[in-house]
Every structure is written in structure tokens, then in C-alpha cells.
Motif scaffolding. Structure first.
Motif, PDB file in Angstrom:
ATOM      1  N   SER A  86      41.338  57.058  24.307  1.00 40.60           N
ATOM      2  CA  SER A  86      41.777  58.184  25.134  1.00 40.60           C
ATOM      3  C   SER A  86      43.167  58.006  25.746  1.00 40.60           C
ATOM      4  O   SER A  86      43.518  58.713  26.677  1.00 40.60           O
ATOM      5  N   THR A  87      43.932  57.058  25.228  1.00 42.10           N
ATOM      6  CA  THR A  87      45.275  56.847  25.764  1.00 42.10           C
ATOM      7  C   THR A  87      46.267  56.712  24.606  1.00 42.10           C
ATOM      8  O   THR A  87      45.880  56.669  23.451  1.00 42.10           O
ATOM      9  N   GLU A  88      47.505  56.623  24.958  1.00 40.82           N
ATOM     10  CA  GLU A  88      48.561  56.434  23.970  1.00 40.82           C
ATOM     11  C   GLU A  88      49.030  54.979  23.912  1.00 40.82           C
ATOM     12  O   GLU A  88      50.133  54.705  23.468  1.00 40.82           O
ATOM     13  N   LEU A  89      48.196  54.073  24.379  1.00 39.04           N
ATOM     14  CA  LEU A  89      48.554  52.657  24.366  1.00 39.04           C
ATOM     15  C   LEU A  89      48.669  52.137  22.933  1.00 39.04           C
ATOM     16  O   LEU A  89      48.001  52.630  22.034  1.00 39.04           O
ATOM     17  N   THR A  90      49.480  51.112  22.762  1.00 40.27           N
ATOM     18  CA  THR A  90      49.486  50.404  21.491  1.00 40.27           C
ATOM     19  C   THR A  90      48.325  49.414  21.491  1.00 40.27           C
ATOM     20  O   THR A  90      47.751  49.118  22.548  1.00 40.27           O
ATOM     21  N   ILE A  91      47.997  48.888  20.329  1.00 40.01           N
ATOM     22  CA  ILE A  91      46.925  47.899  20.234  1.00 40.01           C
ATOM     23  C   ILE A  91      47.257  46.690  21.109  1.00 40.01           C
ATOM     24  O   ILE A  91      46.400  46.193  21.843  1.00 40.01           O
ATOM     25  N   GLU A  92      48.496  46.240  21.075  1.00 33.09           N
ATOM     26  CA  GLU A  92      48.897  45.078  21.855  1.00 33.09           C
ATOM     27  C   GLU A  92      48.765  45.342  23.356  1.00 33.09           C
ATOM     28  O   GLU A  92      48.318  44.474  24.110  1.00 33.09           O
ATOM     29  N   GLU A  93      49.153  46.551  23.795  1.00 31.42           N
ATOM     30  CA  GLU A  93      49.037  46.893  25.212  1.00 31.42           C
ATOM     31  C   GLU A  93      47.573  46.932  25.653  1.00 31.42           C
ATOM     32  O   GLU A  93      47.216  46.424  26.714  1.00 31.42           O
ATOM     33  N   ALA A  94      46.719  47.534  24.816  1.00 31.54           N
ATOM     34  CA  ALA A  94      45.299  47.631  25.159  1.00 31.54           C
ATOM     35  C   ALA A  94      44.672  46.248  25.261  1.00 31.54           C
ATOM     36  O   ALA A  94      43.913  45.973  26.191  1.00 31.54           O
ATOM     37  N   ILE A  95      44.991  45.374  24.315  1.00 35.68           N
ATOM     38  CA  ILE A  95      44.460  44.007  24.373  1.00 35.68           C
ATOM     39  C   ILE A  95      44.986  43.300  25.620  1.00 35.68           C
ATOM     40  O   ILE A  95      44.239  42.623  26.325  1.00 35.68           O
ATOM     41  N   GLY A  96      46.261  43.477  25.909  1.00 43.15           N
ATOM     42  CA  GLY A  96      46.853  42.863  27.097  1.00 43.15           C
ATOM     43  C   GLY A  96      46.186  43.311  28.387  1.00 43.15           C
ATOM     44  O   GLY A  96      46.000  42.515  29.315  1.00 43.15           O
ATOM     45  N   HIS A  97      45.777  44.572  28.449  1.00 46.47           N
ATOM     46  CA  HIS A  97      45.126  45.104  29.655  1.00 46.47           C
ATOM     47  C   HIS A  97      43.751  44.500  29.900  1.00 46.47           C
ATOM     48  O   HIS A  97      43.310  44.423  31.042  1.00 46.47           O
ATOM     49  N   VAL A  98      43.049  44.101  28.854  1.00 46.00           N
ATOM     50  CA  VAL A  98      41.679  43.593  29.032  1.00 46.00           C
ATOM     51  C   VAL A  98      41.632  42.078  29.217  1.00 46.00           C
ATOM     52  O   VAL A  98      40.599  41.552  29.618  1.00 46.00           O
TER      53      VAL A  98
END
Length: 128
Positions: free
Chosen positions: A19-31
Motif C-alpha cells: 500500500s505504499t510507494e516504497l522500494t524493496i530496500e526501503e521496506a526491508i530497512g523499515h522493518v
């Protein structure tokens, strides 16, 4: 990072990507927790599920009865995508392990019906 934790982090990243425009790297970084490094299995799960989403979604649509993928709650949809990716592409992981891990994710993040629903759908992928 153990595989169970990697799956949990992969679920969280995929949930964000839905549901966001994050990149895969950003999403992994957030978790990842502070100072925690990603690992190859986590990256493979997130990237593989994302890159094969059209194939996974088509396979899921064939197995869902009286449901469409878009009508599924986001938690169940994300868990199913992750698990189906593993069943179809990570052949070194036994299907029972994938199913058990998916059910545990549903128990943690979903409601009391989530795990039963996901178990029912995934069992259609593992029947021979």
C-alpha cells in the motif's frame, strides 16, 4: 537471523509494499531494528514474492473459493503471497514448514479466523 524471524520481517515488508510507494530496500530497512542487518533469506523472500507477484496472484485466484484476491483482508493476502512464493519457488523448504509458519503469522497478526482460512487455501497447494 533465523528463518522464522526472516519470514516475519518479510511479511512486514511485503505488508508495507502492498500500500505504499516504497522500494524493496526501503521496506526491508523499515522493518529491521536498529543495528540489525538484513540477511539473504529475508531479501530473497521479499524480492521473490514481489517479482513473482503476478504468477502468485494467478495461482491464488485459482485456489480461492467464493473470494477474489482483492476482497481478502490485507493480512491474509500478504501471508498467502509469501507462503505461495515459498511453496512454488523455495523447494528446499518443506511445505509443512511453510504452512506452519504462515499459520503462525496469521495467529500473530490476524484474527481467530485468519489461520484457518490460510491453512485451507495453502492445503490446496500441497495436496498431491
Amino acid at each position: 537471523m533465523k528463518r522464522t524471524e526472516a519470514r516475519q520481517k518479510a511479511f512486514q515488508a511485503l505488508f508495507q509494499l502492498d500500500s505504499t510507494e516504497l522500494t524493496i530496500e526501503e521496506a526491508i530497512g523499515h522493518v529491521l531494528e536498529e543495528e540489525q542487518e538484513s540477511n539473504a533469506f529475508l531479501n530473497k523472500l521479499v524480492r521473490g514474492t514481489t517479482e513473482n507477484q503476478a504468477e502468485i496472484d494467478a495461482a491464488l485466484e485459482q485456489k480461492l473459493e467464493k473470494w477474489t484476491l482483492n476482497r481478502l483482508p490485507k493480512i491474509e493476502r500478504t501471508v498467502l503471497r509469501l507462503a505461495v512464493y515459498e511453496i512454488l519457488h523455495e523447494l528446499d523448504t518443506p511445505n509443512k514448514v511453510v504452512m506452519n509458519e504462515a499459520i503462525e503469522l496469521c495467529k500473530t497478526y490476524g484474527d481467530e479466523k485468519s489461520s484457518k482460512f490460510v491453512n485451507g487455501v495453502l492445503s490446496k497447494f500441497t495436496e498431491q
